[in-house]
Design a protein around this motif. Structure first.
Motif, short mmCIF file in Angstrom:
data_model
loop_
_atom_site.label_atom_id
_atom_site.label_comp_id
_atom_site.label_asym_id
_atom_site.label_seq_id
_atom_site.Cartn_x
_atom_site.Cartn_y
_atom_site.Cartn_z
N ILE A 20 79.80 54.42 20.10
CA ILE A 20 80.99 54.66 19.07
C ILE A 20 80.96 53.46 18.49
CG2 ILE A 20 81.94 56.42 20.48
CD1 ILE A 20 83.97 54.18 21.46
N TYR A 21 80.66 52.20 18.83
CA TYR A 21 80.52 50.99 18.25
C TYR A 21 79.24 50.13 18.19
CZ TYR A 21 82.13 46.23 16.76
OH TYR A 21 82.36 45.05 16.48
N SER A 22 78.82 49.77 17.43
CA SER A 22 77.69 48.71 17.54
C SER A 22 77.71 47.49 16.70
CB SER A 22 76.28 49.27 17.40
OG SER A 22 76.12 49.79 16.03
N ARG A 23 77.07 46.57 17.09
CA ARG A 23 77.32 45.27 16.43
C ARG A 23 75.77 44.64 16.75
NH1 ARG A 23 81.34 40.23 17.60
NH2 ARG A 23 80.02 38.79 16.42
N VAL A 24 75.31 43.95 15.22
CA VAL A 24 74.12 42.79 15.49
C VAL A 24 74.83 41.71 15.08
CG1 VAL A 24 71.98 42.53 14.33
CG2 VAL A 24 72.60 44.81 14.66
N GLN A 25 74.26 40.83 16.00
CA GLN A 25 74.50 39.33 15.78
C GLN A 25 73.51 38.37 15.72
OE1 GLN A 25 77.82 37.88 18.27
NE2 GLN A 25 76.83 35.78 18.13
N LEU A 26 73.27 37.51 14.64
CA LEU A 26 72.30 36.46 14.72
C LEU A 26 72.34 35.43 15.63
CD1 LEU A 26 69.92 35.19 12.94
CD2 LEU A 26 71.64 33.77 11.77
N TRP A 27 71.38 35.47 16.48
CA TRP A 27 71.44 34.47 17.61
C TRP A 27 70.58 32.92 17.24
CZ3 TRP A 27 67.09 34.44 21.67
CH2 TRP A 27 67.37 33.58 22.65
N GLY A 28 71.60 32.14 16.92
CA GLY A 28 71.22 31.03 16.33
C GLY A 28 70.05 30.07 16.84
N ALA A 29 69.81 30.36 18.24
CA ALA A 29 68.74 29.62 18.98
C ALA A 29 67.48 30.48 18.89
CB ALA A 29 69.11 29.51 20.58
N ALA A 30 67.46 31.62 18.32
CA ALA A 30 66.22 32.28 18.34
C ALA A 30 65.52 32.04 16.88
CB ALA A 30 66.36 33.98 18.14
N LEU A 31 65.70 30.94 16.29
CA LEU A 31 65.08 30.52 14.92
C LEU A 31 64.02 29.43 15.50
CD1 LEU A 31 67.97 30.48 12.88
CD2 LEU A 31 66.34 32.40 13.00
N PRO A 32 63.01 29.75 16.18
CA PRO A 32 62.09 28.61 16.69
C PRO A 32 61.37 28.20 15.38
CG PRO A 32 61.18 30.75 17.08
CD PRO A 32 62.43 30.86 16.81
N THR A 33 60.86 26.81 15.24
CA THR A 33 60.42 26.22 14.21
C THR A 33 59.10 25.75 14.60
OG1 THR A 33 61.14 24.05 14.92
CG2 THR A 33 62.29 25.10 13.14
N ASN A 34 58.56 25.69 15.88
CA ASN A 34 57.36 25.56 16.55
C ASN A 34 56.77 26.21 17.92
OD1 ASN A 34 58.55 23.71 18.50
ND2 ASN A 34 58.40 21.82 16.97
N THR A 35 55.80 26.21 18.23
CA THR A 35 55.49 26.73 19.50
C THR A 35 53.89 26.34 19.68
OG1 THR A 35 54.88 29.09 20.27
CG2 THR A 35 54.31 28.76 17.94
N PRO A 36 53.79 26.66 21.25
CA PRO A 36 52.40 26.29 21.53
C PRO A 36 51.21 27.34 21.03
CG PRO A 36 53.65 26.91 23.40
CD PRO A 36 54.48 26.72 22.17
N GLY A 37 51.86 28.46 20.67
CA GLY A 37 50.96 29.46 20.27
C GLY A 37 50.04 30.40 21.38
N ILE A 38 50.68 30.36 22.53
CA ILE A 38 50.12 31.00 23.71
C ILE A 38 51.50 32.01 24.45
CG2 ILE A 38 48.67 29.37 24.32
CD1 ILE A 38 50.64 28.18 26.32
N PRO A 39 51.03 33.25 24.71
CA PRO A 39 52.17 34.04 25.22
C PRO A 39 53.09 33.67 26.37
CG PRO A 39 50.10 34.88 25.98
CD PRO A 39 49.81 33.51 24.91
N CYS A 40 52.67 32.83 27.22
CA CYS A 40 53.39 32.28 28.14
C CYS A 40 52.93 30.77 28.85
CB CYS A 40 53.39 33.18 29.53
SG CYS A 40 51.88 33.48 30.22
N ILE A 41 53.72 30.14 29.39
CA ILE A 41 53.53 29.11 30.14
C ILE A 41 53.61 28.88 31.56
CG2 ILE A 41 54.25 26.49 30.47
CD1 ILE A 41 55.00 26.64 27.41
N PHE A 42 52.56 28.66 32.35
CA PHE A 42 52.60 28.92 33.89
C PHE A 42 52.13 27.52 34.66
CE2 PHE A 42 50.99 30.41 37.84
CZ PHE A 42 52.06 30.77 38.47
N ASP A 43 52.84 27.07 35.24
CA ASP A 43 52.60 26.18 36.36
C ASP A 43 52.60 26.41 37.79
OD1 ASP A 43 52.41 23.44 37.66
OD2 ASP A 43 54.06 22.51 37.06
#
Length: 129
Positions: A20-43
């Protein structure tokens, strides 16, 4: 979106109640500027894994694909009984690169500031649930 959830759960179409109600919000931390370009990191030595949208882009699909990649990688590692853990180390030495493109969520900094200001101004006009 509800139809997709119904299909994924094997429920009949229209079986989930409509919001009956919905809302969309911008997630500020979801604005990456760089990445290692791989789908996951595992140690495997530290027994730690990292996944998230920032590894592949900045959207829900990227987050889901990253999570599935990490889950599959961990499953493969566990099936190996921990033999040769160095073969399963992923992304630990990878250099970060600037993210290219214009996926949803990738806005110019001025756009983010404008969106946050607009959000703060609009919050006073929202109806209580």
């Amino acid at each position: 979106m509800l139809e997709g959830v119904e299909a994924a759960l094997g429920l009949p179409k229209g079986s989930l109640p409509r919001p009956i109600y919905s809302r969309v919000q911008l997630w500020g931390a979801a604005l990456p500027t760089n990445t290692p370009g791989i789908p996951c990191i595992f140690d495997p030595h530290g027994r730690a894994g990292i996944c998230g949208d920032w590894l592949l882009g900045s959207n829900l699909e990227s987050a889901a694909l990253s999570g599935m990649a990490l889950a599959n990688h961990i499953a493969d590692y566990l099936r190996s009984d921990g033999a040769c853990p160095e073969e399963f180390a992923v992304g630990l030495e990878k250099e970060f690169e600037a993210i290219e493109g214009h996926d949803i969520g990738q806005f110019a900094l001025a756009g983010v500031e404008s969106s946050l200001k607009q959000h703060n101004e609009m919050s006073a006009f929202q109806l209580a649930p």
